[in-house]
Enzyme design. Structure first.
Site, PDB file in Angstrom:
ATOM      1  N   ARG A 114       0.836  -1.196   0.000  1.00 41.57           N
ATOM      2  CA  ARG A 114       0.000   0.000   0.000  1.00 41.57           C
ATOM      3  C   ARG A 114       0.866   1.240   0.000  1.00 41.57           C
ATOM      4  NH1 ARG A 114       0.374   4.097   2.895  1.00 41.57           N
ATOM      5  NH2 ARG A 114       0.351   2.870   4.820  1.00 41.57           N
ATOM      6  N   GLY A 164       9.781  13.639  -1.959  1.00 37.77           N
ATOM      7  CA  GLY A 164      10.803  14.018  -1.002  1.00 37.77           C
ATOM      8  C   GLY A 164      10.500  15.312  -0.279  1.00 37.77           C
ATOM      9  N   THR A 190      10.313  15.280   3.798  1.00 34.54           N
ATOM     10  CA  THR A 190      10.870  15.188   5.144  1.00 34.54           C
ATOM     11  C   THR A 190      12.397  15.274   5.143  1.00 34.54           C
ATOM     12  OG1 THR A 190       9.019  13.809   5.857  1.00 34.54           O
ATOM     13  CG2 THR A 190      10.990  13.757   7.217  1.00 34.54           C
ATOM     14  N   GLN A 214     -16.332 -13.106  26.921  1.00 37.86           N
ATOM     15  CA  GLN A 214     -16.879 -11.780  26.659  1.00 37.86           C
ATOM     16  C   GLN A 214     -15.821 -10.724  26.362  1.00 37.86           C
ATOM     17  OE1 GLN A 214     -19.459 -10.871  29.971  1.00 37.86           O
ATOM     18  NE2 GLN A 214     -21.249 -11.737  28.933  1.00 37.86           N
ATOM     19  N   GLU A 247       2.998  11.392   7.506  1.00 38.06           N
ATOM     20  CA  GLU A 247       1.971  12.213   6.845  1.00 38.06           C
ATOM     21  C   GLU A 247       1.049  12.902   7.854  1.00 38.06           C
ATOM     22  OE1 GLU A 247       0.289  10.988   3.192  1.00 38.06           O
ATOM     23  OE2 GLU A 247       1.890   9.570   2.782  1.00 38.06           O
ATOM     24  N   GLY A 248       1.669  13.389   8.907  1.00 37.44           N
ATOM     25  CA  GLY A 248       0.934  14.082   9.957  1.00 37.44           C
ATOM     26  C   GLY A 248       0.696  13.168  11.140  1.00 37.44           C
ATOM     27  N   ARG A 278      -9.219  27.788  11.307  1.00 40.69           N
ATOM     28  CA  ARG A 278      -8.659  27.257  10.064  1.00 40.69           C
ATOM     29  C   ARG A 278      -9.738  27.218   8.994  1.00 40.69           C
ATOM     30  NH1 ARG A 278      -4.045  23.599   9.336  1.00 40.69           N
ATOM     31  NH2 ARG A 278      -4.171  22.690   7.251  1.00 40.69           N
TER      32      ARG A 278
END
Length: 396
Positions: free
Chosen positions: A84, A124, A126, A279, A363-364, A381
């Site tokens: 992924r 690219g 970071t 349970q 990614e945050g 925001r």
């Protein structure tokens, strides 16, 4: 509102699931040990049209909608996060950014071969001293006639040793802070470019991740993506697409945790009955299912907003934050359900737990997304329409 998948979506899911079951799951344990997967996987992804699933046909893609990309990412991560991640970076961060911000010439040169799977794209942003604080980056590109001269370093870059093309961010005017960043398309073969893999990662061990180095790399002015000074906006819009794919992958990881846990609950007995009938074990399964269903709704809602051409930074942030947290918790519970066996590689859940941690960070981080959501609620925001928007679907 329509919560039904189309026949095309259903067929796509079936195709990717068969690919994962037959060509990833049987080999992933060995690939983890070896620290990389068989390059032929890239060929199969291209053959199936998955390298450009949501790229318009005129640019070499399959022309499917954005929720089709979510389906692909969901099913690939059900096999392993490394696959992924590969599609997230290649398609979500690179190709979709070219779709949104690239010139026709750039799309013809870079997007078409990427969508066909002939070339691989990466991203690219970071740096060793610049993660969540993007403005702290030090990479710099100086204009020199018909070229920019790029110097700097990037780290934690997926596909660092594999990709052919990179979208790289650097300052062109440090005095302007965020407004002084620019984006460039960089080719691996250019002089002064090098990469190095990071070894000993906690998770996503079958994936290639590492550092990029730029030593007086000459970038043609034609490879400036967008306008000079638009780099920060381009990076944030790219992350909207990347976060969407990460969230979709988290849905697939939750499903993998559910499947493995249910199977084990039916095999393992304690105190005279299958452990699923206890349970507190049932409670863990129930929480996995709740997280799975809630995450799906958040993710596919974002996909529909993308289809309509509506900016979705707020919704994508929420989906990424919640889905990744749910996946991390589901993997933790899956290990708990398996007991001591969950702490070994005899079952896949230990790998799920290792893999589930990185998406909570990249990614945050969850903390960044928490702050973002609070700012939206408080009215601090507000997302405005960008100069270049991701094309709506159906594509022209």
């Amino acid at each position: 509102m329509n919560f039904e998948f189309t026949e095309e979506h259903t067929l796509l899911r079936k195709t990717v699931r068969q690919f994962v079951d037959n060509e990833i799951i049987p080999y992933i344990a060995d690939w983890e040990i070896n620290g990389g997967f068989d390059p032929k996987v890239w060929e199969r992804l291209a053959e199936l049209g998955l390298m450009g699933v949501c790229v318009p046909e005129k640019y070499g893609g399959a022309g499917m909608d954005y929720n089709s990309l979510a389906i692909v990412c969901e099913e690939l991560e059900r096999g392993d996060t490394a696959f992924r991640t590969a599609v997230s970076v290649h398609t979500g961060l690179n190709s979709m950014t070219l779709m949104q911000w690239g010139t026709n010439t750039q799309k013809e040169k870079y997007l078409i071969p990427q969508a066909k799977g002939e070339k691989i794209g990466a991203f690219g942003l970071t740096e060793p001293g610049a993660g969540s604080d993007v403005a702290a980056m030090s990479a710099f590109a100086k204009r020199d006639g018909d070229y920019y001269i790029l110097n700097g370093q990037k780290t934690w870059i997926s596909l660092c040793d594999i990709a052919d093309h990179f979208i790289v961010f650097a300052y062109t005017d440090k005095e302007k802070a965020h407004h002084g960043m620019s984006a460039f398309i960089v080719e691996r073969e250019w002089a002064g470019f090098s990469s190095k893999a990071i070894k000993g990662k906690y998770g996503i061990r079958a994936g290639n991740t590492g550092e990029l180095f730029f030593d007086d790399v000459k970038i043609p002015v034609a490879n400036l993506l967008g306008e000079e000074g638009e780099g920060f906006k381009i990076a944030m819009s790219a992350l909207d697409n990347g976060r969407f794919t990460v969230a979709a992958g988290a849905v697939g990881l939750i499903q993998a945790c559910i499947e493995a846990s249910v199977k084990y609950c039916k095999e393992r007995e304690t105190f005279g009955k299958p452990i699923g009938e206890h349970q507190l074990v049932g409670q863990m399964l129930a929480k996995m299912e709740a997280g799975y269903e809630m995450s799906k709704l958040l993710v596919y809602r974002v996909g529909e907003l993308k289809n309509k051409g509506v900016r979705n930074t707020r919704e994508t942030s929420l989906a990424k934050w919640q889905a990744c947290d749910f996946a991390n918790k589901a993997a933790d519970d899956a290990v708990q359900i398996h007991g001591a066996y969950g702490y070994s590689d005899e079952y896949p859940v230990a790998r799920y737990l290792r893999n589930s941690k990185a998406p909570v960070i990249y990614e945050g981080t969850r903390e960044i997304h928490t702050i973002m959501q609070a700012d939206y609620v408080l009215g601090k925001r507000n997302d405005k329409k960008l100069r270049c928007m991701l094309p709506s679907w159906p594509f022209e």
